[in-house]
Design a protein around this motif. Structure first.
Motif, mmCIF file in Angstrom:
data_model
loop_
_atom_site.group_PDB
_atom_site.id
_atom_site.type_symbol
_atom_site.label_atom_id
_atom_site.label_comp_id
_atom_site.label_asym_id
_atom_site.label_seq_id
_atom_site.Cartn_x
_atom_site.Cartn_y
_atom_site.Cartn_z
ATOM 1 N N HIS A 143 48.859 -25.736 -44.572
ATOM 2 C CA HIS A 143 50.080 -26.292 -45.143
ATOM 3 C C HIS A 143 49.697 -27.307 -46.214
ATOM 4 O O HIS A 143 48.907 -28.210 -45.965
ATOM 5 N N LEU A 144 50.275 -27.139 -47.406
ATOM 6 C CA LEU A 144 50.047 -28.057 -48.521
ATOM 7 C C LEU A 144 51.370 -28.686 -48.901
ATOM 8 O O LEU A 144 52.390 -28.008 -48.859
ATOM 9 N N PRO A 145 51.401 -29.942 -49.269
ATOM 10 C CA PRO A 145 50.297 -30.890 -49.405
ATOM 11 C C PRO A 145 49.911 -31.493 -48.053
ATOM 12 O O PRO A 145 50.392 -31.059 -47.009
ATOM 13 N N ALA A 146 49.060 -32.530 -48.115
ATOM 14 C CA ALA A 146 48.584 -33.207 -46.911
ATOM 15 C C ALA A 146 49.755 -33.744 -46.099
ATOM 16 O O ALA A 146 50.846 -33.975 -46.625
ATOM 17 N N VAL A 147 49.511 -33.956 -44.806
ATOM 18 C CA VAL A 147 50.546 -34.366 -43.860
ATOM 19 C C VAL A 147 51.291 -35.621 -44.326
ATOM 20 O O VAL A 147 52.516 -35.681 -44.294
ATOM 21 N N ALA A 148 50.577 -36.649 -44.775
ATOM 22 C CA ALA A 148 51.199 -37.930 -45.120
ATOM 23 C C ALA A 148 51.814 -37.950 -46.520
ATOM 24 O O ALA A 148 52.464 -38.917 -46.893
ATOM 25 N N THR A 149 51.633 -36.900 -47.295
ATOM 26 C CA THR A 149 52.133 -36.859 -48.664
ATOM 27 C C THR A 149 53.625 -36.564 -48.680
ATOM 28 O O THR A 149 54.085 -35.629 -48.043
ATOM 29 N N GLN A 150 54.352 -37.378 -49.396
ATOM 30 C CA GLN A 150 55.784 -37.160 -49.559
ATOM 31 C C GLN A 150 55.983 -36.283 -50.790
ATOM 32 O O GLN A 150 55.840 -36.719 -51.907
ATOM 33 N N ALA A 151 56.279 -35.015 -50.576
ATOM 34 C CA ALA A 151 56.469 -34.085 -51.687
ATOM 35 C C ALA A 151 57.782 -33.336 -51.491
ATOM 36 O O ALA A 151 58.175 -33.052 -50.369
ATOM 37 N N PRO A 152 58.455 -33.003 -52.589
ATOM 38 C CA PRO A 152 59.728 -32.296 -52.464
ATOM 39 C C PRO A 152 59.566 -30.867 -51.952
ATOM 40 O O PRO A 152 60.488 -30.304 -51.380
ATOM 41 N N THR A 153 58.417 -30.264 -52.171
ATOM 42 C CA THR A 153 58.193 -28.903 -51.695
ATOM 43 C C THR A 153 56.872 -28.816 -50.943
ATOM 44 O O THR A 153 55.954 -29.600 -51.182
ATOM 45 N N GLN A 154 56.809 -27.876 -50.038
ATOM 46 C CA GLN A 154 55.584 -27.609 -49.305
ATOM 47 C C GLN A 154 55.343 -26.112 -49.347
ATOM 48 O O GLN A 154 56.268 -25.326 -49.533
ATOM 49 N N GLN A 155 54.075 -25.745 -49.187
ATOM 50 C CA GLN A 155 53.753 -24.324 -49.137
ATOM 51 C C GLN A 155 52.730 -24.067 -48.050
ATOM 52 O O GLN A 155 51.999 -24.965 -47.649
ATOM 53 N N MET A 156 52.710 -22.847 -47.581
ATOM 54 C CA MET A 156 51.759 -22.413 -46.570
ATOM 55 C C MET A 156 50.867 -21.377 -47.241
ATOM 56 O O MET A 156 51.357 -20.344 -47.703
ATOM 57 N N VAL A 157 49.564 -21.674 -47.317
ATOM 58 C CA VAL A 157 48.622 -20.846 -48.068
ATOM 59 C C VAL A 157 47.677 -20.143 -47.103
ATOM 60 O O VAL A 157 47.074 -20.799 -46.245
ATOM 61 N N PRO A 158 47.512 -18.811 -47.224
ATOM 62 C CA PRO A 158 46.548 -18.129 -46.359
ATOM 63 C C PRO A 158 45.127 -18.573 -46.703
ATOM 64 O O PRO A 158 44.792 -18.747 -47.874
ATOM 65 N N ILE A 159 44.308 -18.765 -45.673
ATOM 66 C CA ILE A 159 42.921 -19.179 -45.870
ATOM 67 C C ILE A 159 42.009 -18.350 -44.976
ATOM 68 O O ILE A 159 42.450 -17.790 -43.979
ATOM 69 N N ASN A 160 40.755 -18.319 -45.346
ATOM 70 C CA ASN A 160 39.730 -17.701 -44.516
ATOM 71 C C ASN A 160 39.175 -18.798 -43.605
ATOM 72 O O ASN A 160 38.695 -19.818 -44.107
ATOM 73 N N PRO A 161 39.228 -18.642 -42.291
ATOM 74 C CA PRO A 161 38.723 -19.683 -41.391
ATOM 75 C C PRO A 161 37.262 -20.065 -41.656
ATOM 76 O O PRO A 161 36.892 -21.237 -41.520
ATOM 77 N N ALA A 162 36.436 -19.109 -42.070
ATOM 78 C CA ALA A 162 35.033 -19.414 -42.374
ATOM 79 C C ALA A 162 34.939 -20.343 -43.587
ATOM 80 O O ALA A 162 34.097 -21.264 -43.614
ATOM 81 N N ASP A 163 35.795 -20.136 -44.591
ATOM 82 C CA ASP A 163 35.809 -21.017 -45.764
ATOM 83 C C ASP A 163 36.249 -22.425 -45.378
ATOM 84 O O ASP A 163 35.713 -23.416 -45.882
ATOM 85 N N LEU A 164 37.227 -22.517 -44.484
ATOM 86 C CA LEU A 164 37.686 -23.827 -44.014
ATOM 87 C C LEU A 164 36.562 -24.555 -43.285
ATOM 88 O O LEU A 164 36.319 -25.736 -43.531
ATOM 89 N N GLU A 165 35.869 -23.858 -42.393
ATOM 90 C CA GLU A 165 34.758 -24.477 -41.652
ATOM 91 C C GLU A 165 33.670 -24.947 -42.605
ATOM 92 O O GLU A 165 33.109 -26.038 -42.428
ATOM 93 N N ALA A 166 33.363 -24.155 -43.627
ATOM 94 C CA ALA A 166 32.337 -24.540 -44.603
ATOM 95 C C ALA A 166 32.769 -25.777 -45.382
ATOM 96 O O ALA A 166 31.969 -26.695 -45.616
ATOM 97 N N ALA A 167 34.048 -25.842 -45.779
ATOM 98 C CA ALA A 167 34.556 -27.003 -46.523
ATOM 99 C C ALA A 167 34.544 -28.258 -45.651
ATOM 100 O O ALA A 167 34.214 -29.347 -46.117
ATOM 101 N N LEU A 168 34.886 -28.112 -44.361
ATOM 102 C CA LEU A 168 34.854 -29.254 -43.454
ATOM 103 C C LEU A 168 33.414 -29.742 -43.241
ATOM 104 O O LEU A 168 33.170 -30.957 -43.206
ATOM 105 N N ALA A 169 32.460 -28.814 -43.124
ATOM 106 C CA ALA A 169 31.060 -29.200 -42.963
ATOM 107 C C ALA A 169 30.544 -29.920 -44.203
ATOM 108 O O ALA A 169 29.845 -30.942 -44.089
#
Length: 87
Positions: free
Chosen positions: A55-81
């Motif tokens: 879900h974009l943007p970040a949780v604490a961000t006050q934005a007029p719109t939000q979107q849900m973007v498909p991601i590859n879980p392996a890419d997410l794990e690599a970015a977190l590492a």
């Protein structure tokens, strides 16, 4: 087929980018949905991940719109590492 969605929150200490994103995203907490299906025919309860969405943007961000973007879980794990290494 039985399915479920697990929600988690991931934290990035610095800006990050995932494949398919148009621009880097700012540091913060992001909600991630993991869609899973029940694996039938096993003697134990087992779930298989069939999709993940950030879900974009970040949780604490006050934005007029939000979107849900498909991601590859392996890419997410690599970015977190990578983020963990940088902090």
């Amino acid at each position: 087929m039985t399915s479920r969605t697990r929600q988690t929150v991931v934290h990035f200490s610095s800006d990050f980018r995932l494949p398919g994103f148009d621009a880097p995203q700012p540091a913060g907490d992001y909600r991630v949905d993991h869609d899973e299906e029940l694996v039938e025919g096993t003697s134990r309860l087992a779930w298989r991940r069939v999709g993940a969405f950030m879900h974009l943007p970040a949780v604490a961000t006050q934005a007029p719109t939000q979107q849900m973007v498909p991601i590859n879980p392996a890419d997410l794990e690599a970015a977190l590492a990578k983020d963990l290494e940088q902090s």
